[in-house]
Design an enzyme around this catalytic site. Structure first.
Site, PDB file in Angstrom:
ATOM      1  N   HIS A 113      73.369   1.723 -18.711  1.00  0.00           N
ATOM      2  CA  HIS A 113      73.084   1.504 -17.292  1.00  0.00           C
ATOM      3  C   HIS A 113      71.696   2.009 -16.913  1.00  0.00           C
ATOM      4  O   HIS A 113      70.912   1.307 -16.258  1.00  0.00           O
ATOM      5  CB  HIS A 113      74.168   2.200 -16.475  1.00  0.00           C
ATOM      6  CG  HIS A 113      74.139   1.937 -15.007  1.00  0.00           C
ATOM      7  ND1 HIS A 113      73.365   2.659 -14.130  1.00  0.00           N
ATOM      8  CD2 HIS A 113      74.822   1.040 -14.254  1.00  0.00           C
ATOM      9  CE1 HIS A 113      73.565   2.217 -12.898  1.00  0.00           C
ATOM     10  NE2 HIS A 113      74.448   1.235 -12.942  1.00  0.00           N
ATOM     11  N   ASP A 141      70.627   8.722 -13.402  1.00  0.00           N
ATOM     12  CA  ASP A 141      71.500   7.711 -13.987  1.00  0.00           C
ATOM     13  C   ASP A 141      72.152   8.227 -15.273  1.00  0.00           C
ATOM     14  O   ASP A 141      72.463   9.406 -15.371  1.00  0.00           O
ATOM     15  CB  ASP A 141      70.678   6.437 -14.233  1.00  0.00           C
ATOM     16  CG  ASP A 141      71.483   5.177 -14.021  1.00  0.00           C
ATOM     17  OD1 ASP A 141      72.368   4.914 -14.852  1.00  0.00           O
ATOM     18  OD2 ASP A 141      71.236   4.444 -13.041  1.00  0.00           O
ATOM     19  N   SER A 161      73.616  -1.811  -8.217  1.00  0.00           N
ATOM     20  CA  SER A 161      72.820  -1.040  -9.176  1.00  0.00           C
ATOM     21  C   SER A 161      71.622  -1.833  -9.665  1.00  0.00           C
ATOM     22  O   SER A 161      70.588  -1.253 -10.006  1.00  0.00           O
ATOM     23  CB  SER A 161      73.675  -0.653 -10.394  1.00  0.00           C
ATOM     24  OG  SER A 161      74.429   0.505 -10.168  1.00  0.00           O
TER      25      SER A 161
END
Length: 404
Positions: free
Chosen positions: A186, A154, A347
């Site tokens: 994220h 990520d 996600s």
């Protein structure tokens, strides 16, 4: 403080699909950059000789201009490949080699996250109850994931965040000239859903961050080759440390379908290393994207609190299971190392299932990737997702098996 976050990183990936994904991905090819996969069974010596030959061909090419030749090498058990920048003449010679299985262009990859507003952390209630709208997380304390590992490919990780209690480590940075820190948020959000003390499914699992997105990119995009570099590192680290039975690779990202990347996921699976992948946010057939289309990845679509498939979620027969992906609260980046926020996207659905993999591994002791995959499918709640009409998707929601 929970607030409004905009992490819509690539508008074409989040708008309802009006054209085939092949058209969407056509502008996402990295110019003159390719991934070359060799046929299975290539020895270390033959791979070395092939790379030397490619280097010679490239150096002799009069049209090479600004192409740099071989850039990255990927050498896993059952998967041998390399990436680089090549002129047309060199590429043609590579394609003619009897050692080459296939050649594909490198592509742009995105994070599968959207925008949202404040909300409640309902996702843990969803995976521990058959009926929707529960905000209680019910779990077996033996399944908290201690001595188990989430390899999160990520944007990085805020290792100092209070949610992680010192269980997060910085594993590999695919951008060696850029600081290993999560400036996007994220990766930290994903990690919180997998293993955070408040938001996590497997609350005692360890986190290994693999950074494949650079904070210097305005569009927050990466490429197949860069992500494959991080994935290869994770597989090798898991193997070297004997963690196959205690790990999961979590991928809340993706790009256009890549046979090379899918082959790498399969090689990892054959080594009992399981990959959990986001279906994608294009409201389209997930078979057009990787790693979502890898046959033995667990591919995760998104639902909302009422068990309706999220409007943005990719779908289709390559999807294995759905999980909470709308208004998901988790850890966030900030100077206090205690921030949290709410996001939408496949996600956000994916780490619920990655955490569930570690929960079940620590609770029931599954040694093989196939066994834990079968267990997740067997435990799932059937026939309660709405909005699937015409998508050929499985009607299955991730569930931990604790409540009736």
């Amino acid at each position: 403080m929970v607030g409004f976050k905009t992490l819509a990183l690539h508008l074409a990936a989040v708008l309802p699909a009006l054209a085939a994904p092949v058209d969407k991905q056509a502008t996402q090819v990295v110019p003159n950059s390719y991934i070359i996969t060799l046929k299975q069974g290539a020895s270390a010596a033959s791979f070395h000789n092939h790379l030397s030959w490619v280097g010679d061909v490239h150096r002799r090419s009069v049209s090479k201009r600004d192409t740099t030749g071989v850039d990255k090498v990927f050498d896993l058990d059952g998967f041998t490949a390399y990436s680089g920048s090549f002129d047309a003449a060199t590429l043609q010679e590579i394609k003619k080699s009897d050692e080459v299985a296939f050649v594909e262009p490198d592509q742009v990859w995105d994070l599968y996250t959207l925008s949202t507003q404040s909300g409640a952390p309902w996702g843990l209630g969803s995976i521990s109850h058959r009926k929707p709208n529960s905000t209680d997380y019910v779990y077996d304390p033996a399944g908290l994931g201690a001595d188990h590992y989430a390899y999160i490919i990520d944007t990085g990780l805020d290792t100092e965040h209070v949610e992680f209690e010192g269980r997060g480590t910085l594993g590999y940075n695919a951008y060696p000239n850029s600081q290993f820190i999560d400036k996007i948020g994220h990766g930290t959000h994903v990690a919180g859903t997998i293993a955070g003390k408040t938001y996590g499914v497997a609350k005692k699992a360890s986190i290994v961050s693999v950074r494949v997105f650079d904070t210097g990119s305005v569009t927050r995009q990466s490429t197949t080759a860069i992500v494959l570099d991080g994935f290869s590192w994770a597989v090798k680290d898991i193997t070297a440390k004997g963690r196959q039975a205690k790990s999961v690779i979590s991928m809340s990202l993706g790009g256009g379908r890549s046979e090379a990347f899918n082959a790498a996921v399969e090689a990892a699976y054959q080594a009992n290393i399981l990959t959990v992948a986001a279906a994608g946010n294009s409201a389209w057939d997930a078979s057009q994207y990787s790693p979502a289309s890898a046959p033995n990845a667990i591919t995760v679509g998104a639902i909302d609190v009422d068990n309706v498939m999220a409007w943005f979620s990719n779908y289709g027969p390559v999807v294995d299971v759905f999980a909470p992906g709308v208004a998901v609260e988790s850890a966030w980046i900030g100077s206090s190392h205690a921030e949290h926020d709410v996001l939408d996207g496949t996600s956000m659905a994916t780490p619920h299932v990655s955490g569930l993999v570690l929960y079940l591994k620590s609770l029931e002791g599954f040694a093989s990737a196939a066994a834990v995959t079968d267990r997740i499918k067997a435990l799932g709640t059937n026939d309660v997702v709405t909005g699937l009409e015409g998508t050929d998707s499985p009607n299955l929601i991730a569930f931990n098996g604790v409540t009736a």
